[in-house]
Design a protein around this motif. Structure first.
Motif, short mmCIF file in Angstrom:
data_model
loop_
_atom_site.label_atom_id
_atom_site.label_comp_id
_atom_site.label_asym_id
_atom_site.label_seq_id
_atom_site.Cartn_x
_atom_site.Cartn_y
_atom_site.Cartn_z
N GLN A 2 -3.81 -9.95 -9.54
CA GLN A 2 -2.54 -10.62 -9.28
C GLN A 2 -2.74 -11.63 -8.15
O GLN A 2 -3.43 -11.34 -7.18
CB GLN A 2 -1.48 -9.61 -8.87
N GLU A 3 -2.12 -12.79 -8.29
CA GLU A 3 -2.19 -13.82 -7.26
C GLU A 3 -0.79 -14.13 -6.76
O GLU A 3 0.14 -14.23 -7.56
CB GLU A 3 -2.80 -15.11 -7.81
N TYR A 4 -0.68 -14.28 -5.46
CA TYR A 4 0.60 -14.63 -4.84
C TYR A 4 0.37 -15.80 -3.89
O TYR A 4 -0.59 -15.82 -3.13
CB TYR A 4 1.16 -13.44 -4.05
N PHE A 5 1.28 -16.77 -3.94
CA PHE A 5 1.18 -17.96 -3.10
C PHE A 5 2.35 -17.97 -2.13
O PHE A 5 3.49 -17.68 -2.51
CB PHE A 5 1.20 -19.22 -3.97
N PHE A 6 2.06 -18.32 -0.87
CA PHE A 6 3.11 -18.35 0.14
C PHE A 6 2.71 -19.30 1.26
O PHE A 6 1.54 -19.66 1.42
CB PHE A 6 3.40 -16.96 0.70
N THR A 7 3.70 -19.71 2.04
CA THR A 7 3.49 -20.54 3.22
C THR A 7 3.83 -19.70 4.43
O THR A 7 4.79 -18.92 4.41
CB THR A 7 4.41 -21.78 3.17
N ARG A 37 3.70 -7.17 1.45
CA ARG A 37 3.23 -6.69 2.74
C ARG A 37 1.75 -6.37 2.63
O ARG A 37 1.33 -5.74 1.65
CB ARG A 37 4.02 -5.44 3.12
N PHE A 38 0.97 -6.80 3.63
CA PHE A 38 -0.46 -6.51 3.63
C PHE A 38 -0.94 -6.30 5.06
O PHE A 38 -0.28 -6.74 6.01
CB PHE A 38 -1.25 -7.62 2.92
N PRO A 39 -2.07 -5.64 5.25
CA PRO A 39 -2.57 -5.35 6.60
C PRO A 39 -2.83 -6.64 7.39
O PRO A 39 -3.44 -7.59 6.90
CB PRO A 39 -3.87 -4.60 6.35
N LEU A 58 -2.97 -14.94 -1.90
CA LEU A 58 -3.32 -13.54 -1.74
C LEU A 58 -3.66 -12.98 -3.11
O LEU A 58 -2.87 -13.13 -4.05
CB LEU A 58 -2.14 -12.78 -1.14
N CYS A 59 -4.82 -12.37 -3.24
CA CYS A 59 -5.23 -11.76 -4.50
C CYS A 59 -5.27 -10.24 -4.33
O CYS A 59 -5.85 -9.74 -3.36
CB CYS A 59 -6.60 -12.26 -4.92
N LEU A 60 -4.65 -9.54 -5.27
CA LEU A 60 -4.62 -8.08 -5.29
C LEU A 60 -5.21 -7.59 -6.60
O LEU A 60 -5.11 -8.26 -7.63
CB LEU A 60 -3.19 -7.57 -5.15
N PHE A 66 -5.94 -4.83 -1.76
CA PHE A 66 -6.35 -6.13 -1.26
C PHE A 66 -7.69 -6.56 -1.85
O PHE A 66 -8.65 -5.78 -1.88
CB PHE A 66 -6.46 -6.09 0.27
N VAL A 67 -7.76 -7.81 -2.32
CA VAL A 67 -9.00 -8.40 -2.81
C VAL A 67 -9.39 -9.55 -1.88
O VAL A 67 -10.50 -9.56 -1.34
CB VAL A 67 -8.88 -8.90 -4.26
#
Length: 73
Positions: A2-7, A37-39, A58-60, A66-67
């Motif tokens: 899964q990929e997530y994009f954010f600013t 949420r991620f570390p 962010l790739c999971l 977490f990837v």
């Protein structure tokens, strides 16, 4: 995967709370509105004298593990 994009825009002082380990997790809202949420340890390499500014991917994995986290702009 899964990929997530954010600013994200954090000041240097805000980043130091994460960098020093006082805050354990980062929560962001990705482009479609989903909160993720991620570390916080994963943002350390992106901290500069200005803080953190930019777009990230962010790739999971399939179990939401977490990837990778990479700055894309």
């Amino acid at each position: 995967m899964q990929e997530y994009f954010f600013t994200i825009y954090l000041t240097y002082d805000q980043c130091m709370q994460y960098y020093q380990g006082n805050i354990k997790y980062i929560q962001v809202t990705e482009d479609t509105g989903k909160r993720i949420r991620f570390p916080a340890v994963h943002i350390r390499k992106f901290v500069s004298s200005l803080g953190i500014r930019g777009r990230f991917r962010l790739c999971l994995d399939g179990q939401n593990g977490f990837v990778s986290l990479e700055k894309i702009t």
